[in-house]
Design an enzyme around this catalytic site. Structure first.
Site, mmCIF file in Angstrom:
data_model
loop_
_atom_site.group_PDB
_atom_site.id
_atom_site.type_symbol
_atom_site.label_atom_id
_atom_site.label_comp_id
_atom_site.label_asym_id
_atom_site.label_seq_id
_atom_site.Cartn_x
_atom_site.Cartn_y
_atom_site.Cartn_z
ATOM 1 N N SER A 238 36.830 31.346 19.906
ATOM 2 C CA SER A 238 37.307 31.102 21.262
ATOM 3 C C SER A 238 38.838 31.074 21.315
ATOM 4 C CB SER A 238 36.704 29.790 21.777
ATOM 5 O OG SER A 238 36.882 29.660 23.151
ATOM 6 N N LYS B 238 36.291 36.058 37.294
ATOM 7 C CA LYS B 238 37.753 35.941 37.322
ATOM 8 C C LYS B 238 38.286 35.407 35.998
ATOM 9 C CE LYS B 238 38.478 35.278 42.295
ATOM 10 N NZ LYS B 238 38.963 34.340 43.347
#
Length: 439
Positions: free
Chosen positions: A96, A142
């Site tokens: 991540s 988004k």
């Protein structure tokens, strides 16, 4: 004399130029949060001040917050000295947020048995309509597009595999150290720190000040630890610790308000709440979850004062559990930023017990009949020392003391037991006490 001084200065210059170089090393082993960002920023500044050859970041992270990741990446991209991110030790990961940080380094390295990847943003969803994009889906898209553009810019800046970097975000791809080297994601593989330092010698990188050749031969290692304050803040930044501190703070304030003057519960409560609010400020908190927790506390308090046959307690437990599960939202993160279900269940049980017993006992104690002072005399039984009537009072013996008393109701003869029913100034109002009909 001038010649001697010149020789001394020249020898001093030679000694300085031949002095061993410095390499600074820091360790990030945990989530990427504001404390980690501050730690890296301070370490870079210290390395620059000490004119270090480079700063090595030993990285092992499951991910973290996007805001903190951006701050770290910004520091790495604008650094005046080479930054080396080393995924270490074996078994470590750069997942991540760790992917962004590794790609942003001047030199990326991995140890054997490590992996990098899975940088797809993760958001907690509260449900949505079938076959239709709801607001959560739109925000997810988004976030993904923003993260993909961010990682592309980093990979382009460091001349790394842009295509794979974007797939790591969009498709959660992950690579081993050998695959990462082959795909031009990292620059080298090193089995340990000594091996890494040997391989770094002579490497040329482009820093904010221009091309820099790293000289690690005979370099001295300097390990930079987190400050005491940073260590404390790093601990409280854990969602589970923040959650526990929040509960302790609430308990402390409630106990202080229900027992004014206790002092210690209030002090501990305020300190815990301040630390909890700091931690929650650094975490993506869901205020709906916090509201449910506070509502549950109100239900527990109401259960003590209102007879609901357990309905308020049941409602409080349900509200508390749901609020705890909702308390933390995540963006670019994984389950490591969620509160442990074990912690939630344990705290819920302890909270219910706290209000059912501890706080309940305290309120019951406040409702107990006074045993001292004026109020403590009401209901006490004494003995008439003279004849007592409603018109003319007399004397009674109560707790070894002689009091003047007047009678309410039937006349009381000398030697009969009397019961105090009221007090007016220094006079007691009594009635005849009948043992078999004790009121």
């Amino acid at each position: 004399m001038k010649i001697v001084l010149f020789i001394l200065l020249f020898l001093s210059f030679l000694d300085t130029s031949n002095s061993p170089s410095k390499i600074f090393v820091i360790k990030i082993d945990g989530t990427i949060n504001p404390v980690a960002a501050s730690y890296i920023h301070d370490s870079i500044e210290k390395a620059i001040e000490e004119n270090a050859e480079c700063l090595i970041i030993e990285l092992n992270t499951p991910g973290g917050l996007l805001k903190s990741t951006r701050l770290i990446v910004s520091d790495l991209l604008s650094s005046e000295i080479p930054i080396v991110v080393y995924v270490y030790p074996s078994g470590a990961q750069a997942a991540s947020a760790g992917v962004f940080i590794t790609l942003a380094s001047h030199i990326a390295a991995m140890a054997h048995g490590t992996n990098i990847g899975a940088a797809h943003p993760v958001m907690m969803s509260e449900g949505g309509a079938q076959n239709k994009k709801d607001s959560t889906d739109v925000m997810m898209e988004k976030a993904t597009n923003d993260a993909a553009a961010f990682i592309r810019s980093i990979a382009e800046k460091r001349n790394r595999n842009v295509s794979w970097a974007e797939k790591a975000v969009r498709q959660s791809l992950s690579l081993s150290e050998t695959e990462a080297l082959k795909e031009n994601v990292i620059d080298l593989i090193a089995k340990n720190l000594d091996s890494l330092i040997i391989q770094l010698d002579g490497k040329k990188v482009e820093t904010a000040k221009g091309i820099k050749t790293i000289n690690t031969k005979n370099a001295n290692l300097h390990f930079i630890e987190m400050s005491i304050i940073q260590k404390i803040l790093d601990i409280v930044s854990d969602p589970n610790v923040a959650y526990i501190l929040l509960m302790i703070g609430i308990y402390g304030l409630i106990f202080e308000l229900s027992n004014p003057g206790s002092i210690l519960p209030g002090i501990v409560g305020v300190i815990c709440l301040v630390l909890a609010f700091y931690s929650l400020h650094t975490l993506p908190i869901n205020y709906a979850g916090l509201g449910l927790i506070l509502f549950a506390i109100l239900l527990f308090i109401a259960e003590i004062k209102v007879v609901s046959h357990g309905l308020l307690t049941a409602g409080g437990i349900i509200s508390f559990v749901i609020g705890s599960l909702m308390l933390i939202n995540t963006d670019i993160s994984n389950d490591f930023l969620n509160i442990s279900l074990t912690v939630i269940i344990t705290v819920t049980i302890l909270t219910a017990l706290f209000f059912a017993f501890a706080l309940g006992k305290g309120i019951s104690a406040q409702k107990m009949k006074p045993t001292t002072g004026t109020e403590g005399m009401i209901g006490e039984v004494g003995k008439a020392l003279s004849k007592i009537s409603s018109d003319s009072g007399g004397q009674i013996l109560l707790h070894g003391e002689i009091w003047f008393a007047t009678c309410k109701g039937d006349e009381i003869n000398e030697g009969e037991p009397v019961k105090v029913i009221a007090r007016k100034d220094l006079n007691l109002i009594v009635e005849k006490f009948i043992e078999n009909n004790n009121k």
